[in-house]
Design a protein around this motif. Structure first.
Motif, PDB file in Angstrom:
ATOM      1  N   UNK A  50      26.208  41.464  35.815  1.00 40.96           N
ATOM      2  CA  UNK A  50      27.358  42.321  36.031  1.00 40.96           C
ATOM      3  C   UNK A  50      26.970  43.764  35.770  1.00 40.96           C
ATOM      4  N   UNK A  51      27.617  44.656  36.467  1.00 41.69           N
ATOM      5  CA  UNK A  51      27.388  46.091  36.275  1.00 41.69           C
ATOM      6  C   UNK A  51      28.669  46.691  35.717  1.00 41.69           C
ATOM      7  N   UNK A  52      28.558  47.328  34.561  1.00 36.88           N
ATOM      8  CA  UNK A  52      29.738  47.966  33.997  1.00 36.88           C
ATOM      9  C   UNK A  52      30.111  49.175  34.827  1.00 36.88           C
ATOM     10  N   UNK A  53      31.317  49.173  35.367  1.00 31.09           N
ATOM     11  CA  UNK A  53      31.762  50.243  36.268  1.00 31.09           C
ATOM     12  C   UNK A  53      32.962  50.938  35.651  1.00 31.09           C
ATOM     13  N   UNK A  54      32.917  52.215  35.615  1.00 34.53           N
ATOM     14  CA  UNK A  54      34.007  52.995  35.039  1.00 34.53           C
ATOM     15  C   UNK A  54      34.200  54.263  35.848  1.00 34.53           C
ATOM     16  N   UNK A  55      35.451  54.522  36.241  1.00 30.15           N
ATOM     17  CA  UNK A  55      35.745  55.743  36.994  1.00 30.15           C
ATOM     18  C   UNK A  55      35.892  56.886  35.998  1.00 30.15           C
ATOM     19  N   UNK A  56      34.946  57.792  36.048  1.00 30.57           N
ATOM     20  CA  UNK A  56      34.995  58.917  35.110  1.00 30.57           C
ATOM     21  C   UNK A  56      35.052  60.249  35.831  1.00 30.57           C
ATOM     22  N   UNK A  57      35.162  60.223  37.156  1.00 25.06           N
ATOM     23  CA  UNK A  57      35.184  61.469  37.922  1.00 25.06           C
ATOM     24  C   UNK A  57      36.415  62.296  37.572  1.00 25.06           C
ATOM     25  N   UNK A  58      36.257  63.554  37.116  1.00 28.88           N
ATOM     26  CA  UNK A  58      37.409  64.410  36.803  1.00 28.88           C
ATOM     27  C   UNK A  58      38.302  64.609  38.010  1.00 28.88           C
ATOM     28  N   UNK A  72      30.993  42.913  42.617  1.00 32.89           N
ATOM     29  CA  UNK A  72      29.605  42.527  42.355  1.00 32.89           C
ATOM     30  C   UNK A  72      29.544  41.123  41.773  1.00 32.89           C
ATOM     31  N   UNK A  73      30.450  40.829  40.852  1.00 28.21           N
ATOM     32  CA  UNK A  73      30.482  39.502  40.236  1.00 28.21           C
ATOM     33  C   UNK A  73      30.764  38.410  41.265  1.00 28.21           C
ATOM     34  N   UNK A  94      39.828  28.825  44.093  1.00 27.51           N
ATOM     35  CA  UNK A  94      40.210  30.056  43.398  1.00 27.51           C
ATOM     36  C   UNK A  94      39.281  31.232  43.686  1.00 27.51           C
ATOM     37  N   UNK A  95      37.961  30.992  43.720  1.00 30.48           N
ATOM     38  CA  UNK A  95      37.038  32.106  43.939  1.00 30.48           C
ATOM     39  C   UNK A  95      37.068  32.565  45.394  1.00 30.48           C
ATOM     40  N   UNK A  96      37.295  31.632  46.338  1.00 29.41           N
ATOM     41  CA  UNK A  96      37.420  32.017  47.749  1.00 29.41           C
ATOM     42  C   UNK A  96      38.654  32.890  47.946  1.00 29.41           C
ATOM     43  N   UNK A  97      39.742  32.547  47.277  1.00 30.06           N
ATOM     44  CA  UNK A  97      40.960  33.358  47.355  1.00 30.06           C
ATOM     45  C   UNK A  97      40.717  34.750  46.786  1.00 30.06           C
ATOM     46  N   UNK A  98      39.957  34.828  45.691  1.00 33.11           N
ATOM     47  CA  UNK A  98      39.642  36.129  45.089  1.00 33.11           C
ATOM     48  C   UNK A  98      38.851  37.012  46.050  1.00 33.11           C
TER      49      UNK A  98
END
Length: 318
Positions: free
Chosen positions: A7-15, A310-311, A285-289
């Motif tokens: 997994x890649x930790x993703x965070x929106x930090x753009x001002x 990504x997950x 469940x994962x196909x629906x996701x």
């Protein structure tokens, strides 16, 4: 085929994006204040005759119905204002990856806008359609695979028509998406969980003819640089001429030689094209996701999440 799932930790930090969302929240609050101001009990009492007249002009039987409709309009406007541009949501991730010393797809420059357009190839470009109609489904499949078996940069498949129909339905409503592709570090060393590199690729369906559909792929970075003139690194062609009579769709694809996208990379992207566009069904469940994420991207829903994308793309579940 197996891949390390990380997994890649993703965070929106753009001002810029934070400012944009802050302004939307402020506007939401403004709409609520205006609604309460104009449609408070006191305002209704004061302007009852005018409101009733307005309500009847718009086909409502009472003031309460009119006010309920007005609130619905406000809620629709709020949802519209809260739409996001999913491609902008990926900017922080792309910037993070650009400094991660990963082997990314080569940029090749834009397509020459003055270049003469070549007609797209139909199934007749590869096999004589009138002649193969007389053959069985198994014989057509054998000929199709034999056509491509000696080409090192080509992929082919025979897709059941009902499976392709599921993909086509979703492709018509959601023709654009992004898919991640795992990338090794440039030095070839194993990356830690936090620094695993993933390159994002832009996927677009094009309905070029009545019996021909293209699925084109380029890196997201190149698409953002050149937009509609970005050069695809891979194009998959689906031929529907045999769909009605033989219940099959013939597919061929080619990876361009001047990129560092391998045939295995293209196969992985194609696997996730099948998953996210519903070729493997939408029951689990994962196909629906996966299908929900495709639709969230198209609608610009705030529920779209790169980390989850990504997950879901790396999960072995179907």
């Amino acid at each position: 085929m197996s891949f390390i799932v990380r997994r890649v930790n993703f965070k929106i930090s753009s001002p810029l994006i934070q400012t944009r969302f802050a302004s939307l929240v402020s506007y939401d609050n403004y709409l609520e204040r205006r609604f309460k101001q104009w449609y408070s009990t006191g305002a209704i009492d004061k302007y009852q005759d005018k409101l009733l007249k307005k309500a009847k002009e718009q086909g409502f039987n009472s003031i309460s119905e009119f006010l309920a409709s007005a609130r619905e309009d406000i809620e629709k406007k709020k949802k519209e204002l809260n739409r996001i541009d999913p491609l902008k949501e990926l900017e922080d991730y792309e910037k993070k990856m650009s400094g991660n010393n990963a082997k990314m797809t080569n940029a090749r420059g834009p397509i020459d806008m003055n270049q003469k357009k070549v007609p797209f190839k139909t199934l007749d470009s590869f096999l004589n359609v009138e002649k193969i109609k007389e053959l069985s489904k198994q014989e057509i499949e054998f000929l199709w695979r034999a056509k491509w078996m000696n080409k090192d940069d080509a992929l082919c498949a025979v897709v059941p028509a009902e499976v392709f129909d599921r993909m086509l339905t979703n492709a018509k409503s959601s023709p654009i998406f992004v898919l991640p592709l795992p990338r090794a570090a440039a030095d070839g060393k194993e990356a830690s969980d936090q620094t695993q590199s993933v390159e994002l690729h832009y996927i677009q369906w094009q309905f070029v003819g009545p019996n021909t559909v293209h699925c084109i792929m380029t890196s997201l970075a190149e698409f953002k640089l050149h937009n509609e003139f970005a050069k695809p690194h891979t194009i998959f062609q689906f031929h529907l001429e045999m769909a009605k009579e033989k219940k099959i769709v013939l597919m061929n694809g080619q990876v361009e030689p001047d990129t560092n996208v391998s045939l295995q990379d293209a196969q992985l992207l194609l696997l996730n094209v099948q998953r996210f566009w519903g070729a493997m069904g939408e029951e689990t469940p994962i196909a629906k996701q996966r299908v929900k994420m495709l639709r969230d991207f198209t609608k610009g829903s705030p529920d779209f999440n790169v980390d989850l994308l990504i997950s879901l793309s790396q999960s072995m579940e179907n």
